[in-house]
Design a protein around this motif. Structure first.
Motif, mmCIF file in Angstrom:
data_model
loop_
_atom_site.group_PDB
_atom_site.id
_atom_site.type_symbol
_atom_site.label_atom_id
_atom_site.label_comp_id
_atom_site.label_asym_id
_atom_site.label_seq_id
_atom_site.Cartn_x
_atom_site.Cartn_y
_atom_site.Cartn_z
ATOM 1 N N THR A 43 -3.523 6.510 5.058
ATOM 2 C CA THR A 43 -4.505 6.166 4.308
ATOM 3 C C THR A 43 -5.389 7.304 4.112
ATOM 4 O OG1 THR A 43 -4.072 4.019 4.370
ATOM 5 C CG2 THR A 43 -6.219 4.745 3.552
ATOM 6 N N LEU A 44 -5.936 7.781 5.504
ATOM 7 C CA LEU A 44 -6.929 8.727 5.654
ATOM 8 C C LEU A 44 -6.298 10.074 5.109
ATOM 9 C CD1 LEU A 44 -8.304 8.176 9.107
ATOM 10 C CD2 LEU A 44 -9.363 7.758 6.986
ATOM 11 N N GLU A 76 1.583 6.840 -6.825
ATOM 12 C CA GLU A 76 0.369 7.697 -6.933
ATOM 13 C C GLU A 76 0.863 9.060 -6.617
ATOM 14 O OE1 GLU A 76 -4.333 7.546 -6.305
ATOM 15 O OE2 GLU A 76 -2.961 7.765 -4.234
ATOM 16 N N TYR A 82 -3.845 10.603 2.672
ATOM 17 C CA TYR A 82 -4.209 10.589 1.343
ATOM 18 C C TYR A 82 -5.420 10.926 0.735
ATOM 19 C CZ TYR A 82 0.505 9.341 -0.382
ATOM 20 O OH TYR A 82 2.071 9.486 -0.683
ATOM 21 N N ARG A 83 -6.437 10.060 1.366
ATOM 22 C CA ARG A 83 -7.897 10.284 0.768
ATOM 23 C C ARG A 83 -8.204 11.848 1.012
ATOM 24 N NH1 ARG A 83 -10.771 5.086 3.546
ATOM 25 N NH2 ARG A 83 -9.853 3.380 2.000
ATOM 26 N N ALA A 84 -8.045 12.410 2.226
ATOM 27 C CA ALA A 84 -8.412 13.822 2.305
ATOM 28 C C ALA A 84 -7.663 14.816 1.503
ATOM 29 C CB ALA A 84 -8.095 14.091 3.619
ATOM 30 N N ASP A 86 0.774 -1.450 -0.049
ATOM 31 C CA ASP A 86 0.079 0.170 0.089
ATOM 32 C C ASP A 86 0.763 1.337 -0.035
ATOM 33 O OD1 ASP A 86 -2.052 -1.577 0.116
ATOM 34 O OD2 ASP A 86 -2.747 -1.159 2.354
ATOM 35 N N LYS A 108 -6.400 14.073 -1.456
ATOM 36 C CA LYS A 108 -6.766 13.616 -2.804
ATOM 37 C C LYS A 108 -8.149 14.455 -3.075
ATOM 38 C CE LYS A 108 -6.642 9.490 -4.233
ATOM 39 N NZ LYS A 108 -6.567 7.949 -4.371
ATOM 40 N N GLN A 109 -8.851 14.338 -2.055
ATOM 41 C CA GLN A 109 -10.336 15.090 -2.106
ATOM 42 C C GLN A 109 -10.254 16.689 -2.432
ATOM 43 O OE1 GLN A 109 -12.412 14.027 1.253
ATOM 44 N NE2 GLN A 109 -13.527 12.211 0.332
#
Length: 135
Positions: free
Chosen positions: A113-114, A31, A116-118, A24, A120-121
């Motif tokens: 992970t959180l 990414e 990266y998600r935030a 991951d 990217k949003q």
């Protein structure tokens, strides 16, 4: 004998989990290259100075995210080494250290992970906003 087999099974399960986290983390690194290109493209196409400053701040956030990823990568590699040594029976530190590191890694990976998600949003929302301006 059964206890030794159970210990090795537990070590192998932990190794598999840590290996997945490492995969991951590698994906995040790959990414990140795309995200840098996207940010550079946004900066190159953006005529507004205020917007460029906003994008550059987002780029700084991405560098911080990369620093977290690199820090975690070092911990992952060490944990994989420790688990491999334990499976061979050559591990010298106490088992509690491996368990503590595993729990720490679980929290770090969830946090990364959180993050990266935030990130990217935010980045994709900005990209979408910029695309709407050009239409």
């Amino acid at each position: 004998m059964e206890t030794i087999d159970q210990d090795i099974d537990a070590v192998m399960q932990d190794y598999t989990i840590v290996n997945q986290w490492a995969a991951d983390n590698t994906f995040f690194r790959i990414e990140t290259v795309f995200l840098h290109h996207l940010l550079n493209d946004l900066i190159a196409r953006c005529p507004e100075i205020d917007q460029i400053k906003k994008i550059r701040q987002i780029k700084i956030d991405l560098y911080q995210l990369e620093a977290h990823e690199q820090h975690i990568d070092g911990i992952l590699k060490q944990q994989m080494k420790n688990l491999a040594e334990k499976a061979k029976g050559t591990y010298t530190l106490i088992d509690i250290d491996i368990v503590a590191k595993h729990k720490q890694l679980e929290k770090l990976m969830a946090g990364l992970t959180l993050e990266y998600r935030a990130f990217k949003q935010i980045l994709f929302a900005l990209s979408k906003e910029e695309m709407k301006k050009r239409v």
